[in-house]
Design a protein around this motif. Structure first.
Motif, PDB file in Angstrom:
ATOM      1  N   THR A  58     -28.561  18.690  52.632  1.00 30.01           N
ATOM      2  CA  THR A  58     -27.567  18.366  53.921  1.00 30.01           C
ATOM      3  C   THR A  58     -28.434  18.224  55.102  1.00 30.01           C
ATOM      4  N   LYS A  59     -27.550  17.666  56.153  1.00 31.83           N
ATOM      5  CA  LYS A  59     -28.283  17.273  57.449  1.00 31.83           C
ATOM      6  C   LYS A  59     -28.730  18.705  58.052  1.00 31.83           C
ATOM      7  N   GLN A  60     -27.889  19.741  57.586  1.00 28.02           N
ATOM      8  CA  GLN A  60     -28.056  21.255  58.508  1.00 28.02           C
ATOM      9  C   GLN A  60     -29.296  21.592  57.732  1.00 28.02           C
ATOM     10  N   GLN A  61     -29.803  21.446  56.441  1.00 28.81           N
ATOM     11  CA  GLN A  61     -31.008  21.892  55.899  1.00 28.81           C
ATOM     12  C   GLN A  61     -32.241  21.095  56.545  1.00 28.81           C
ATOM     13  N   ALA A  62     -31.798  19.829  56.679  1.00 25.73           N
ATOM     14  CA  ALA A  62     -33.111  18.846  57.095  1.00 25.73           C
ATOM     15  C   ALA A  62     -33.370  19.357  58.567  1.00 25.73           C
ATOM     16  N   GLU A  63     -32.381  19.803  59.448  1.00 26.39           N
ATOM     17  CA  GLU A  63     -32.542  20.176  60.627  1.00 26.39           C
ATOM     18  C   GLU A  63     -33.251  21.717  60.764  1.00 26.39           C
ATOM     19  N   GLU A  64     -32.597  22.540  59.536  1.00 34.56           N
ATOM     20  CA  GLU A  64     -33.373  23.896  59.628  1.00 34.56           C
ATOM     21  C   GLU A  64     -34.885  23.668  59.348  1.00 34.56           C
ATOM     22  N   LEU A  65     -35.179  22.775  58.398  1.00 34.65           N
ATOM     23  CA  LEU A  65     -36.522  22.612  58.149  1.00 34.65           C
ATOM     24  C   LEU A  65     -37.354  22.235  59.501  1.00 34.65           C
ATOM     25  N   ALA A  66     -36.624  21.035  60.169  1.00 37.66           N
ATOM     26  CA  ALA A  66     -37.491  20.709  61.333  1.00 37.66           C
ATOM     27  C   ALA A  66     -37.799  22.024  62.283  1.00 37.66           C
TER      28      ALA A  66
END
Length: 769
Positions: free
Chosen positions: A48-56
């Motif tokens: 999800t976009k939320q997961q990608a942002e959490e990774l960043a």
């Protein structure tokens, strides 16, 4: 669910970043890939976009200590909404056109690797041990992306054990490019004074070297960026012998100390200096002396240059050497660049050094040890090399394709990539052919590493500088424009670049030599400037330089220049000065001044320091660059507050009144220490009066300090405090040297600003042909 591409820019190669991304992505249960490219690190993840942002977010917060993230872009890839992978993988690196990422400087050995050398069977006492957090980087890299085939480690094939560590996600050496061990990595070979092999087994080498050092032997030791020459710091005869080898009669040596108790015994270290000393950069740090190791190292100096070990062999030698301290100096002959190749080391050091310790890993990019000190609580670089090069500086304008060729005595160049300025390592005095060869080699490597092709060249205005002639020849051959930059404008703008200053500033530039618009030698200026223009508002009074450059080598000539008025007879000099120099030599200088024979005019602040140093009997002849000025600072007492009264007629920049007062008090028997202190305090008061006056007149409340004279710690501490008390913002360089090594940064930024300005509509000092 979707697919997201994440592009990370900054210092993210050679610092364990991909393994860190791998573990973080696995921890977040993401699938995808990470790989190096020439312009950074690329990550693709399914989620999800939320997961990608959490990774960043975690990449920013938890990154490896050496890594520096400039930017993270997250873009949804709608064409590939699902990667189809069951796990997360590090994949093959890619090259992307002309874009490049930042390259890591060389990193000192970490504590974990030091421990591993005592406990890992295959790396037991292995001197070239490293991991993703430490070891050689800039010195071995030949191209991007940063992968083993693009380094000088490509010649060493990993053994099965190292390869397993390299591939294992939980190992500290996961994707560590220089990984090696006793079975598959580089090795040392020890040669005696005649060039015969003496030992190849590491423990035996250490034993022989420790015995040799204790007996007074001198050793040429191949390190990360080149050779160094070492001896026992407490063996006086060895140090005297080293001085003869290096043709270095008085210039202080640097000491590497391997024991905290020794460090605390001989120098004062505050928390900022301690942090700098122990940082992964491991620079030389100039510290106040508490107790003298031996006068053979630094004479009467009150400061000592100190560094801590940054390779395992340093730790191993110092742990077994009774003194726990060694003198370390650049491995070169007088005035030449540091030696990096084995053949050159043999030709230069056989018969001169008692041992030569060579290793078989090639050094691609040579670099000296960096030199720093702390002023006003911040690190200040004096010599920028190992541990700092090739870190870039961010510029406000596009820099792509601009080459800045720097100055002369302290050589360096800079190239522009994107909006970055990449400054080379220290290159030495460009009057010397060997150093110009080093420059050509380094520039060729920078072109290769950073995919750089010049489209515009910025150079110093001085017509006789080797760096200017290099620029002119290249511009002619390549048929590209060249812009000539005034020396002190470049100094000022280098500080503006570092602190990202955009509005006009007042620049106080104090140095020895800079070619001026009027054809005279400048060096004591207050200017109003921005990135494309400058106006000289005030300057030190012009003085004749009797004999030209000879007056720089022989500071006593400046005493005559300061005291003698052309055409007048009976100039009074201190009797001690006359006895040292001789009346005939003084009269000869007076005659040169009277008839204006080879007496170019200079406003250089360095010449004022020279005159005071010689007047007080501290230094009449420079055996190395700026010796007189440095020695004057060493004699002064930073805790002394005494100064001369300044009336209205003495508040300008004609310092002959100050020289006369010093002369009178010296004759009265007042100590050199007191007079040196009063000189610093009085000069600071005069500078502050003029800065405040001009600041109010010009309505500019931002001041930048630049030029080699601002390496003087006493002067800086006093002046910074005074200026700040007047509610003026003041900036002193930190990551860029204030000396001429910082000139290329300013040159490139000015050329960039001119290129990015419609200068047909603007009155400016510079116009491109």
């Amino acid at each position: 669910m979707g697919c997201y591409n994440i592009h990370v820019k900054g210092l993210v190669q050679g610092v364990g970043f991909r393994p860190f991304v791998y573990r973080t992505a696995r921890d977040l249960q993401l699938t995808g890939t990470v790989y190096n490219a020439t312009d950074g690190v690329y990550i693709s993840v399914s989620g999800t976009k939320q997961q990608a942002e959490e990774l960043a977010t975690r990449l920013l917060k938890e990154k490896p200590s050496v890594a520096e993230i400039e930017d993270i872009d997250i873009i949804e890839n709608k064409e590939d909404a699902y990667l189809g992978l069951e796990g997360f993988y590090i994949v093959k690196s890619l090259s992307r056109e002309q874009s490049v990422t930042r390259i890591s400087p060389d990193i000192a050995i970490c504590e974990d690797c030091i421990k591993d050398a005592d406990r890992q069977p295959h790396r037991l006492h292995y001197p070239f041990i490293n991991c993703t957090h430490c070891g050689p980087r800039f010195s071995i890299i030949q191209g991007l992306p940063y992968d083993r085939p693009n380094t000088t480690m490509s010649e060493f094939r990993m053994c099965e054990v190292c390869a397993k560590e390299y591939k294992h996600e939980n190992d500290r050496r996961f994707h560590a490019q220089p990984v090696a061990c006793n079975h598959c990595g580089p090795k040392y070979t020890l040669y005696d004074i005649a060039g015969n092999i003496t030992a190849t087994e590491y423990d035996n080498i250490i034993s022989l070297l420790v015995k040799g050092l204790s007996k007074g032997n001198i050793i040429a030791l191949k390190g990360i960026g080149g050779y160094s020459i070492i001896c026992d710091a407490l063996h006086k005869k060895a140090i005297v012998k080293l001085r003869k080898l290096k043709n270095r009669p008085r210039k202080p040596f640097i000491v590497m100390i391997g024991d905290d108790s020794i460090l605390e015994k001989f120098v004062w270290v505050n928390k900022e200096e301690q942090s700098l000393l122990k940082s992964w950069r491991r620079p030389i740090v100039l510290l106040s002396e508490k107790k003298k190791l031996t006068t053979e190292i630094n004479g009467t100096y009150s400061t000592l240059g100190v560094m801590l070990p940054y390779m395992l062999i340093h730790y191993d030698l110092l742990s077994k050497l009774p003194s726990r301290a060694i003198v370390v100096t650049s491995g070169n002959l007088y005035g030449e660049p540091i030696v990096k190749d084995n053949d050159k080391a043999f030709s230069d050091f056989i018969g001169k050094c008692d041992f030569i310790l060579d290793h078989n890993r090639k050094i691609f990019n040579r670099s000296d040890d960096s030199v720093t000190h702390v002023i006003d609580g911040m690190p200040r670089i004096i010599r920028r090399a190992r541990g700092y090069t090739p870190e870039p500086l961010e510029n406000i304008n596009e820099t792509e394709g601009i080459l800045a060729t720097g100055a002369e005595q302290i050589g360096a160049f800079a190239i522009g990539k994107g909006k970055e300025i990449i400054l080379s390592q220290y290159l030495g005095d460009q009057k010397r052919i060997a150093n110009r060869d080093f420059r050509d080699e380094a520039f060729s490597h920078f072109q290769q590493l950073f995919k750089f092709s010049p489209r515009c060249i910025a150079a110093d205005m001085h017509p006789d500088y080797a760096s200017t002639q290099w620029a002119e020849n290249m511009a002619s051959q390549m048929n590209i424009p060249i812009i000539k930059i005034q020396h002190h404008h470049a100094h000022a703008v280098s500080v503006m670049v570092e602190y990202r200053l955009k509005n006009p500033v007042l620049s106080v530039c104090l140095d020895g030599t800079g070619y001026g618009d009027d054809g005279c030698v400048w060096g004591g200026e207050i200017m109003k400037c921005d990135r494309i223009s400058y106006e000289r508002l005030s300057h030190f009074s012009y003085l004749p330089l009797p004999g030209g450059d000879a007056a720089i080598r022989e500071p006593w000539r400046m005493v005559v220049s300061m005291l003698h008025i052309p055409g007048e007879k009976g100039t009074c000099y201190p009797e001690k000065f006359v006895r040292r120099i001789g009346r005939d030599r003084i009269a000869f200088m007076e005659n040169m001044i009277d008839h204006n024979v080879n007496c170019p005019l200079s406003s250089g602040a360095g010449r004022l320091f020279d005159a005071v140093s010689s007047l007080l009997g501290i230094c009449d002849m420079n055996s190395y660059s700026s010796e007189a000025a440095i020695s004057l600072e060493q004699v002064a007492d930073a805790n002394c507050n005494a100064s001369y009264h300044i009336d209205n007629t003495e508040s300008g920049f004609d310092f002959r009144w100050l020289i006369k007062r010093l002369c009178e008090d010296y004759e009265k028997g007042i100590s050199e220490k007191m007079l040196a202190s009063m000189f610093h305090n009085t000069l600071t008061k005069v500078l502050n009066i003029n800065i405040l006056r001009i600041s109010q007149k010009e309505n500019i409340s931002t001041v930048v300090l630049s030029g080699g004279v601002f390496q003087n710690k006493i002067l800086c501490d006093l002046l910074l405090k005074k200026i700040k008390n007047c509610n003026i913002k003041v900036y002193l360089p930190s990551s860029v040297p204030c000396n001429d090594a910082g000139i290329p940064v300013g040159q490139l930024a000015i050329a960039s600003a001119v290129n990015n300005t419609n200068f047909n509509k603007l009155c400016t000092n510079y116009l491109l042909p």
